[in-house]
Enzyme design. Structure first.
Site, PDB file in Angstrom:
ATOM      1  N   ASP A   1       0.867  -1.319  -0.087  1.00  0.00           N
ATOM      2  CA  ASP A   1      -0.063  -0.019   0.093  1.00  0.00           C
ATOM      3  C   ASP A   1       1.017   1.257   0.009  1.00  0.00           C
ATOM      4  OD1 ASP A   1      -2.463   1.543   0.547  1.00  0.00           O
ATOM      5  OD2 ASP A   1      -2.000   1.748   2.399  1.00  0.00           O
TER       6      ASP A   1
ATOM      7  N   ASP B   1      -0.213   4.937   0.907  1.00  0.00           N
ATOM      8  CA  ASP B   1      -0.696   6.026   1.994  1.00  0.00           C
ATOM      9  C   ASP B   1      -0.434   5.384   3.315  1.00  0.00           C
ATOM     10  OD1 ASP B   1      -2.394   8.336   0.192  1.00  0.00           O
ATOM     11  OD2 ASP B   1      -1.554   6.898  -0.682  1.00  0.00           O
TER      12      ASP B   1
END
Length: 404
Positions: A196, A198
């Site tokens: 991922d 963020d």
């Protein structure tokens, strides 16, 4: 009658000691059944289980070992082992093996005591304990240290779910991370790592930063927080947040991109993964504009993220399909593994939000990184204490390996 003897030698480590002891044993025609050696702060602990042939030379061989050790200023202990005990030990070699990894800023006796007590409580026996982290200076700042102790344990836990729950509880209490994973062939043979973006690769939620610039920061931050906790459907919340950004100038993207900070340990992790031959990917519900900047900076192979639609220099606030949501991330992980000719057991997935859980569950090693409580409880492994490079410890990587 043949004899089986466990020889334990301790003392100050010195070159040639192992050769000298095994040389004496070689002269007596001795067979080696097991052997192990460790050096801690220049102090040697050397154990060797031997079978001495039925030739009447047992006492002579052991006497020569004792004399040789004495000349080398070592202490020796001989322990006879019965054939029945030896056969019982051989019979245990098919038992399951697991790795328990303790990650912390500074290793304490209490941490080791709690971990070892839990393993014993659930019927696991510790075979080896190794320090994977480097030597730590005494004056190391509390928030900069890296400590990792790896336990190799044997047996099958009486209640795996309860064991993991107890490890998680102790980890939260002592502010450490405790990983528990099967010691399989794939642990050191993984070749694809997906992340991922963020709050995982970078220390921000980009959509929140865009929202602040658009004057709707509080509204978007609240929606983001609820989505990350799993309280809102990601697709619906994403469209709602993106709609609030309508009219934001494209120039703001460049300013925000320049201000984003990499998460602690990111550069070290990607440098080592690349050196080890891994393929890497960003699978993000964030935006490709920023993901591609990270791709260039970290040398990432693949990027899959959401597109920002821009017309006349301003964001339209319209979501471009396909949206990278939880299911899309899991599908992409499967597709990338297939493309690279890998089994899913050979993959690593890292993320912090509820929308990362499907890919974390699918990967051979799923790591919830500095994640929300729901995600930590649901993921196979979790790291909250150290930086991203702490993931290397879960692969059995030692700090000194990075200096090769």
């Amino acid at each position: 009658m043949r004899e089986i003897v466990l020889i334990n030698i301790t003392g100050e480590d010195r070159p040639g000691l192992t050769a000298a002891i095994t040389g004496v044993l070689a002269q007596g025609g001795v067979n080696i059944l097991d052997i192990g050696q460790a050096v801690i702060h220049d102090t040697l602990s050397f154990g060797i289980l031997v079978e001495i042939p039925d030739n009447g030379e047992a006492s002579s061989v052991l006497k020569d070992v004792l004399f040789t050790a004495y000349k080398l200023d070592q202490q020796v202990r001989f322990t006879p082992v019965s054939e029945s005990d030896y056969q019982q030990w051989v019979g245990g070699q098919g038992k399951s093996r697991y790795i328990v990894t303790l990650l912390t800023r500074k290793v304490t006796a209490e941490q080791l005591q709690r971990v070892s007590s839990i393993t014993a409580k659930y019927g696991l026996n510790i075979d080896h304990i190794d320090r994977l982290s480097g030597r730590m200076p005494l004056d190391m700042p509390a928030d900069q240290g890296k400590g990792c102790i790896e336990f190799s344990v044997r047996g099958e836990p009486a209640d795996p779910v309860a064991l993991r729950a107890e490890f998680l509880s102790v980890a939260q209490e002592l502010n450490v991370d405790i990983a528990f994973q099967r010691d399989s062939l794939f642990r050191r043979n993984r070749r694809l790592a997906v992340f991922d973006m963020d709050s995982t690769l970078i220390e921000a939620e980009v959509i929140d930063e865009l929202a602040k610039a658009a004057g709707v920061g509080d509204q978007v931050a609240e929606i983001t927080e609820r989505a990350m906790r799993g309280e809102l459907d990601f697709r619906a919340s994403f469209k709602e947040r993106l709609g609030l950004l309508q009219g934001l100038s494209e120039e703001v993207l460049e300013e925000i991109g320049a201000s984003l900070r990499l998460t602690e340990g990111a550069e070290t992790l990607f440098a080592e993964l690349k050196r080890l031959g891994y393929k890497t990917a960003i699978l993000s519900g964030g935006f490709s504009y920023f993901a591609k900047q990270l791709q260039a900076k970290l040398g990432i192979d693949y990027v899959f993220a959401n597109e920002l639609q821009i017309v006349d220099g301003k964001l339209t606030g319209v979501a471009v399909e396909p949206i990278v949501d939880a299911q899309r991330k899991a599908d992409l992980l499967r597709e990338l593994a297939q493309k690279e000719g890998l089994r899913l057991e050979q993959t690593i997935a890292v993320g912090d939000g509820a929308n990362d859980l499907p890919m974390l569950g699918l990967a051979g090693l799923g790591v919830a990184f500095r994640a929300k409580p729901l995600v930590k409880q649901s993921a196979k492994q979790a790291i909250s204490t150290l930086g991203l490079d702490g993931i290397l410890y879960l692969l059995g990587f030692r700090d000194r390996d990075g200096q090769d």
